[in-house]
Design an enzyme around this catalytic site. Structure first.
Site, short mmCIF file in Angstrom:
data_model
loop_
_atom_site.label_atom_id
_atom_site.label_comp_id
_atom_site.label_asym_id
_atom_site.label_seq_id
_atom_site.Cartn_x
_atom_site.Cartn_y
_atom_site.Cartn_z
N TYR A 99 2.19 -10.80 5.33
CA TYR A 99 4.29 -10.57 5.52
C TYR A 99 4.44 -11.92 5.17
CZ TYR A 99 3.50 -5.86 7.15
OH TYR A 99 3.31 -4.87 7.85
N ASN A 122 11.11 0.09 4.76
CA ASN A 122 11.64 0.49 2.48
C ASN A 122 11.56 2.07 2.82
OD1 ASN A 122 10.41 0.59 0.04
ND2 ASN A 122 8.45 0.56 0.28
N CYS A 130 4.36 -0.27 0.10
CA CYS A 130 4.23 -1.39 1.32
C CYS A 130 2.96 -1.46 2.57
CB CYS A 130 5.34 -1.34 2.74
SG CYS A 130 6.07 0.46 2.79
N HIS A 131 2.88 -1.08 1.67
CA HIS A 131 1.18 -0.86 2.69
C HIS A 131 0.42 -1.56 2.08
CE1 HIS A 131 0.75 1.77 -1.60
NE2 HIS A 131 -0.46 1.56 -1.45
N GLU A 157 -6.82 2.77 -2.96
CA GLU A 157 -6.87 1.52 -3.99
C GLU A 157 -8.01 1.64 -4.34
OE1 GLU A 157 -3.40 -0.48 -3.09
OE2 GLU A 157 -1.89 1.58 -3.71
#
Length: 160
Positions: A99, A122, A130-131, A157
């Site tokens: 952040y 979001n 945003c993850h 991912e």
């Protein structure tokens, strides 16, 4: 603007997909913190080309065949929120940022908490990733879809 919507089954449960017919405006987990109410003026969109493109892209993403979404987006929010969300779109697949890094990158170095709040709102989850934003100490921090969902996406991912 007419808003079209569909429900889509995913490994994270049902997703509410919505758009204008030209771009996606919403991707929300049914179990998420900020699931919007489907308004009476929203139209079911089973044949909407943009929503169907998003469905295919989400399926490919969850199957490990897609790393970057190509569907047109039209997130609705404040100027600050849109600035924070534009940063999200630039975080590469399989990478994370903090952040604090996000706040610095958008020129608001003292706004890490405000950035977190913007990320929490979001409206196009998963697609605007945003993850991929975590605490400076590597913690999962907040996620409107739940920490388990955030961890699932980061494992998908290859980050975790």
């Amino acid at each position: 603007m007419t808003k079209y919507y569909q429900w889509h089954q995913s490994p994270l449960g049902e997703l509410l997909l919505a758009g204008s017919g030209e771009a996606i405006t919403d991707v929300h987990m049914r179990a998420g913190k900020y699931l919007p109410e489907i308004r009476s003026d929203w139209v079911p969109g089973p044949h909407d080309a943009v929503l169907n493109q998003l469905r295919r892209e989400l399926d490919d993403y969850f199957a490990g065949r897609l790393r970057r979404f190509g569907v047109a987006l039209a997130a609705q929010g404040t100027a600050f929120q849109k600035q924070a969300w534009a940063f999200l779109a630039a975080i590469p697949f399989g990478e994370t940022r903090s952040y604090r890094q996000q706040a610095f990158a958008i020129g608001r170095p003292n706004a890490a908490r405000a950035v977190g709040a913007a990320n929490g709102r979001n409206p196009i989850g998963i697609v605007l990733p945003c993850h991929r934003v975590i605490g400076a100490d590597g913690s999962m921090a907040g996620y409107a879809g739940g920490i388990d969902s955030k961890e699932f996406l980061l494992k998908l991912e290859g980050f975790l």
